[in-house]
Design an enzyme around this catalytic site. Structure first.
Site, mmCIF file in Angstrom:
data_model
loop_
_atom_site.group_PDB
_atom_site.id
_atom_site.type_symbol
_atom_site.label_atom_id
_atom_site.label_comp_id
_atom_site.label_asym_id
_atom_site.label_seq_id
_atom_site.Cartn_x
_atom_site.Cartn_y
_atom_site.Cartn_z
ATOM 1 N N ILE A 51 39.155 42.172 49.518
ATOM 2 C CA ILE A 51 40.540 42.584 49.806
ATOM 3 C C ILE A 51 40.527 43.904 50.573
ATOM 4 C CG2 ILE A 51 42.835 42.979 48.832
ATOM 5 C CD1 ILE A 51 41.830 41.479 46.283
ATOM 6 N N ASP A 62 40.436 32.694 30.169
ATOM 7 C CA ASP A 62 41.409 32.156 31.139
ATOM 8 C C ASP A 62 42.748 31.791 30.492
ATOM 9 O OD1 ASP A 62 39.949 32.233 33.482
ATOM 10 O OD2 ASP A 62 39.263 30.153 33.350
ATOM 11 N N ASP A 106 28.703 56.004 45.718
ATOM 12 C CA ASP A 106 29.184 55.410 44.477
ATOM 13 C C ASP A 106 30.399 56.174 43.944
ATOM 14 O OD1 ASP A 106 27.848 53.337 42.361
ATOM 15 O OD2 ASP A 106 29.120 54.828 41.381
ATOM 16 N N LEU A 158 28.417 49.300 48.353
ATOM 17 C CA LEU A 158 27.901 48.026 48.884
ATOM 18 C C LEU A 158 27.238 47.166 47.797
ATOM 19 C CD1 LEU A 158 26.496 49.215 52.353
ATOM 20 C CD2 LEU A 158 28.729 48.214 51.844
ATOM 21 N N ASN A 192 32.399 50.865 34.874
ATOM 22 C CA ASN A 192 32.750 50.925 36.305
ATOM 23 C C ASN A 192 34.264 51.063 36.512
ATOM 24 O OD1 ASN A 192 31.909 51.074 38.972
ATOM 25 N ND2 ASN A 192 32.214 48.885 39.307
ATOM 26 N N TYR A 205 38.212 42.609 31.317
ATOM 27 C CA TYR A 205 38.575 42.981 32.686
ATOM 28 C C TYR A 205 40.032 43.453 32.747
ATOM 29 C CZ TYR A 205 40.172 42.171 37.478
ATOM 30 O OH TYR A 205 40.757 42.297 38.709
ATOM 31 N N ALA A 217 35.789 48.057 41.914
ATOM 32 C CA ALA A 217 35.779 47.653 40.505
ATOM 33 C C ALA A 217 34.806 46.502 40.346
ATOM 34 C CB ALA A 217 37.176 47.197 40.081
ATOM 35 N N LYS A 263 41.830 47.371 33.479
ATOM 36 C CA LYS A 263 42.854 47.650 34.497
ATOM 37 C C LYS A 263 44.107 48.233 33.846
ATOM 38 C CE LYS A 263 40.723 46.174 38.211
ATOM 39 N NZ LYS A 263 40.630 46.881 39.480
HETATM 40 N N1 LIG Z 1 40.138 38.934 44.086
HETATM 41 C C1 LIG Z 1 41.224 38.819 43.345
HETATM 42 O O1 LIG Z 1 41.802 37.734 43.232
HETATM 43 C C2 LIG Z 1 41.803 40.002 42.621
HETATM 44 C C3 LIG Z 1 42.962 39.818 41.854
HETATM 45 C C4 LIG Z 1 43.493 40.916 41.167
HETATM 46 C C5 LIG Z 1 42.911 42.160 41.272
HETATM 47 N N2 LIG Z 1 41.790 42.316 42.027
HETATM 48 C C6 LIG Z 1 41.208 43.646 42.149
HETATM 49 O O2 LIG Z 1 41.166 43.994 43.530
HETATM 50 C C7 LIG Z 1 40.029 44.808 43.813
HETATM 51 C C8 LIG Z 1 39.242 44.215 44.961
HETATM 52 O O3 LIG Z 1 38.846 42.885 44.617
HETATM 53 P P1 LIG Z 1 37.869 42.067 45.581
HETATM 54 O O4 LIG Z 1 38.023 40.636 45.242
HETATM 55 O O5 LIG Z 1 38.059 42.538 46.965
HETATM 56 O O6 LIG Z 1 36.470 42.553 45.009
HETATM 57 P P2 LIG Z 1 35.122 42.899 45.800
HETATM 58 O O7 LIG Z 1 34.039 42.871 44.776
HETATM 59 O O8 LIG Z 1 34.969 42.050 46.992
HETATM 60 O O9 LIG Z 1 35.370 44.396 46.280
HETATM 61 C C9 LIG Z 1 35.129 45.503 45.464
HETATM 62 C C10 LIG Z 1 34.356 46.514 46.298
HETATM 63 O O10 LIG Z 1 34.127 47.671 45.499
HETATM 64 C C11 LIG Z 1 32.795 48.082 45.678
HETATM 65 N N3 LIG Z 1 32.404 48.788 44.430
HETATM 66 C C12 LIG Z 1 32.354 48.285 43.185
HETATM 67 N N4 LIG Z 1 31.940 49.223 42.329
HETATM 68 C C13 LIG Z 1 31.724 50.349 43.058
HETATM 69 C C14 LIG Z 1 31.282 51.652 42.738
HETATM 70 N N5 LIG Z 1 30.934 51.988 41.490
HETATM 71 N N6 LIG Z 1 31.185 52.553 43.722
HETATM 72 C C15 LIG Z 1 31.517 52.231 45.015
HETATM 73 N N7 LIG Z 1 31.939 51.009 45.376
HETATM 74 C C16 LIG Z 1 32.033 50.076 44.404
HETATM 75 C C17 LIG Z 1 31.998 46.812 45.920
HETATM 76 O O11 LIG Z 1 30.793 47.028 46.621
HETATM 77 C C18 LIG Z 1 32.987 46.002 46.729
HETATM 78 O O12 LIG Z 1 32.834 46.238 48.110
HETATM 79 C C19 LIG Z 1 39.264 44.926 42.506
HETATM 80 O O13 LIG Z 1 39.631 46.144 41.898
HETATM 81 C C20 LIG Z 1 39.780 43.758 41.681
HETATM 82 O O14 LIG Z 1 39.726 44.038 40.314
HETATM 83 C C21 LIG Z 1 41.226 41.261 42.711
HETATM 84 O O1 LIG Z 2 34.422 26.879 39.411
HETATM 85 C C1 LIG Z 2 35.581 27.131 39.038
HETATM 86 C C2 LIG Z 2 36.180 28.399 39.243
HETATM 87 C C3 LIG Z 2 37.469 28.603 38.772
HETATM 88 N N1 LIG Z 2 38.134 27.616 38.134
HETATM 89 C C4 LIG Z 2 39.506 27.859 37.652
HETATM 90 O O2 LIG Z 2 40.288 28.225 38.751
HETATM 91 C C5 LIG Z 2 41.258 29.208 38.381
HETATM 92 C C6 LIG Z 2 41.094 30.431 39.267
HETATM 93 O O3 LIG Z 2 39.861 31.039 38.944
HETATM 94 P P1 LIG Z 2 39.219 32.218 39.814
HETATM 95 O O4 LIG Z 2 39.276 31.859 41.243
HETATM 96 O O5 LIG Z 2 37.890 32.536 39.198
HETATM 97 O O6 LIG Z 2 40.233 33.408 39.601
HETATM 98 P P2 LIG Z 2 40.707 34.112 38.246
HETATM 99 O O7 LIG Z 2 39.770 33.922 37.124
HETATM 100 O O8 LIG Z 2 42.119 33.664 38.013
HETATM 101 O O9 LIG Z 2 40.580 35.638 38.606
HETATM 102 C C7 LIG Z 2 41.004 36.171 39.840
HETATM 103 O O10 LIG Z 2 42.353 36.408 39.755
HETATM 104 C C8 LIG Z 2 42.692 37.352 38.742
HETATM 105 C C9 LIG Z 2 44.173 37.347 38.689
HETATM 106 O O11 LIG Z 2 44.563 36.074 38.187
HETATM 107 C C10 LIG Z 2 42.081 38.675 39.136
HETATM 108 O O12 LIG Z 2 42.457 39.665 38.257
HETATM 109 C C11 LIG Z 2 40.586 38.558 39.220
HETATM 110 O O13 LIG Z 2 40.047 39.771 39.698
HETATM 111 C C12 LIG Z 2 40.223 37.460 40.157
HETATM 112 O O14 LIG Z 2 38.837 37.220 40.075
HETATM 113 C C13 LIG Z 2 41.001 29.503 36.905
HETATM 114 O O15 LIG Z 2 41.883 28.750 36.147
HETATM 115 C C14 LIG Z 2 39.579 29.001 36.654
HETATM 116 O O16 LIG Z 2 39.357 28.532 35.351
HETATM 117 C C15 LIG Z 2 37.558 26.373 37.941
HETATM 118 O O17 LIG Z 2 38.158 25.478 37.350
HETATM 119 N N2 LIG Z 2 36.295 26.170 38.411
#
Ligand SMILES: NC(=O)c1ccc[n+]([C@@H]2O[C@H](COP(=O)([O-])OP(=O)(O)OC[C@H]3O[C@@H](n4cnc5c(N)ncnc54)[C@H](O)[C@@H]3O)[C@@H](O)[C@H]2O)c1
Ligand SMILES: O=c1ccn([C@@H]2O[C@H](COP(=O)(O)OP(=O)(O)O[C@H]3O[C@H](CO)[C@@H](O)[C@H](O)[C@H]3O)[C@@H](O)[C@H]2O)c(=O)[nH]1
Length: 329
Positions: free
Chosen positions: A14, A285, A52, A35, A93, A142, A76, A146
């Site tokens: 993101i 979940d 970091d 990274l 973290n 997790y 995170a 947050k």
């Molecule tokens: N992906 C989702 O669906 C989702 C949903 C809700 C919230 N979030 C939150 O959004 C944020 C970004 O998610 P993402 O999917 O892009 O994750 P991501 O893992 O792709 O990005 C996180 C980045 O943070 C860096 N990082 C982690 N720990 C670090 C540290 N100690 N020092 C410096 N850098 C560090 C990683 O290298 C990575 O580039 C996270 O905080 C996650 O909890 C994500």
């Molecule tokens: O192999 C898989 C992977 C996922 N799922 C399901 O698909 C849905 C979405 O899962 P996933 O894509 O892993 O996302 P979440 O577990 O919902 O978590 C994401 O979305 C959250 C908000 O809902 C964020 O907080 C997290 O950071 C982010 O990883 C869930 O019901 C999972 O159980 C499967 O059935 N099979």
């Protein structure tokens, strides 16, 4: 004048999409990332500082020499399942290291702080769609980490006038419309990339985690929001934040899709069959998470552009099929 922004965790999924949008919109952007999960190829090399979160001196120096005015904090550990089996990693973290970052932010007098929160802070909500006044009772470590940071930010805003936005994202998905960057986690745990990897023959099959949930087809329902829509919300929040202001909003499109529906939509977009097997539930979940995004639209003036799951999957497919090995090719 556009702000000078430090994007912490900006080389991640993101984060990198937000960096790209900030740069396109004329902001001066610095990326700070260790990274561990992110990719140096996802951002321009001249703005990347490798470091970091817990390295206060390095952060302090970066914020000072680049005269940073606002911080967006993505860094995170972010896998729901892993947080259940390895909570220590998550508290360290996501909480301890974030406190370290906030120490520097406070010392440097930064008054704009945008934080990646999550719908996982709501746990299993009483009703969907979820509004921001829904009680926050996380059901996995997790979400707990947050929520702790949200509380810290509330107290810091009141005591130190740090303006913050806690953006509670639902499920980030999709990739940049121009196909330049996309989602590349290692290991990958997210549903849409895993389905696409199955289609590309990189995995034998996708597992459906749980088919006995109290939902119409028995599988979990989530609100999939396009990563560029998420990115835009960060920029809007950054712009409007005032010292001491508190913004807490959901970012989703307000429409839920079950795991089976996501598989069906992916088959439609790609024109290929997805091999799957039905497996037990994954720990941590909740059955259904869908946003009511009205508050974000009102307070940020935010309007998501991607309202259809197939269009979102199309952008992800476009990235995955051109980059089957992610940023390694
Ligand atoms: N992906 C989702 O669906 C989702 C949903 C809700 C919230 N979030 C939150 O959004 C944020 C970004 O998610 P993402 O999917 O892009 O994750 P991501 O893992 O792709 O990005 C996180 C980045 O943070 C860096 N990082 C982690 N720990 C670090 C540290 N100690 N020092 C410096 N850098 C560090 C990683 O290298 C990575 O580039 C996270 O905080 C996650 O909890 C994500
Ligand atoms: O192999 C898989 C992977 C996922 N799922 C399901 O698909 C849905 C979405 O899962 P996933 O894509 O892993 O996302 P979440 O577990 O919902 O978590 C994401 O979305 C959250 C908000 O809902 C964020 O907080 C997290 O950071 C982010 O990883 C869930 O019901 C999972 O159980 C499967 O059935 N099979």
């Amino acid at each position: 004048m556009k702000h000078r922004v430090l994007v912490v965790g900006g080389a991640g999924y993101i984060g990198s999409h937000t960096v790209k949008l900030l740069q396109n919109q004329g902001y001066e952007v610095w990326v700070y990332d260790n990274l561990s999960m992110g990719h140096k190829e996802s951002v321009s090399p001249d703005c990347l500082i490798v470091g970091d979160l817990k390295d206060k001196d390095r952060l302090d120096h970066a914020i000072m020499i680049h005269r940073i005015e606002g911080v967006i904090h993505f860094a995170a550990s972010a896998f729901v399942g892993e947080s259940v089996t390895e909570p220590a990693k998550y508290y360290q973290n996501n909480v301890v290291n974030t406190l370290s970052l906030l120490e520097v932010v406070r010392k440097q007098g930064i008054k704009k702080f945008v934080f990646s929160s999550t719908c996982a802070t709501y746990g299993t909500p009483d009703r969907v769609p979820i509004t921001e006044d829904t009680p926050q009772n996380p059901i996995n470590p997790y979400g707990e980490t947050k929520l702790i940071v949200e509380k810290v930010l509330r107290d810091y805003a009141r005591a130190y006038q740090i303006g913050y936005a806690a953006l509670r994202y639902f499920n980030a998905s999709g990739a940049a419309a121009d196909g330049s960057i996309g989602e590349d986690h290692s290991p990958e745990t997210h549903l849409i990339p895993l389905i696409l990897e199955t289609i590309l023959g990189k995995r034998k099959e996708i597992e459906i985690f749980g088919t006995d949930y109290p939902t119409p087809d028995g599988t979990c329902i989530r609100d999939y929001i396009h990563v560029d829509d998420l990115a835009q919300a960060h920029i809007l929040a950054l712009d409007i934040l005032k010292p001491g202001q508190e913004i807490k909003v959901n970012l989703g499109i307000g429409q839920g899709y079950s795991v089976r529906q996501v598989i069906a939509a992916t088959e439609k977009v790609t024109g290929k069959k997805v091999k799957y097997k039905e497996s037990p539930r994954r720990a941590g979940d909740p059955a259904e998470l869908v946003a009511n995004p009205a508050k974000a639209m009102k307070e940020l003036g935010w309007k998501p552009k991607y309202l259809d799951i197939e269009t979102i999957i199309e952008t992800a497919w476009n990235w995955h099929r051109k980059h089957p090995n992610g940023f390694r090719n």
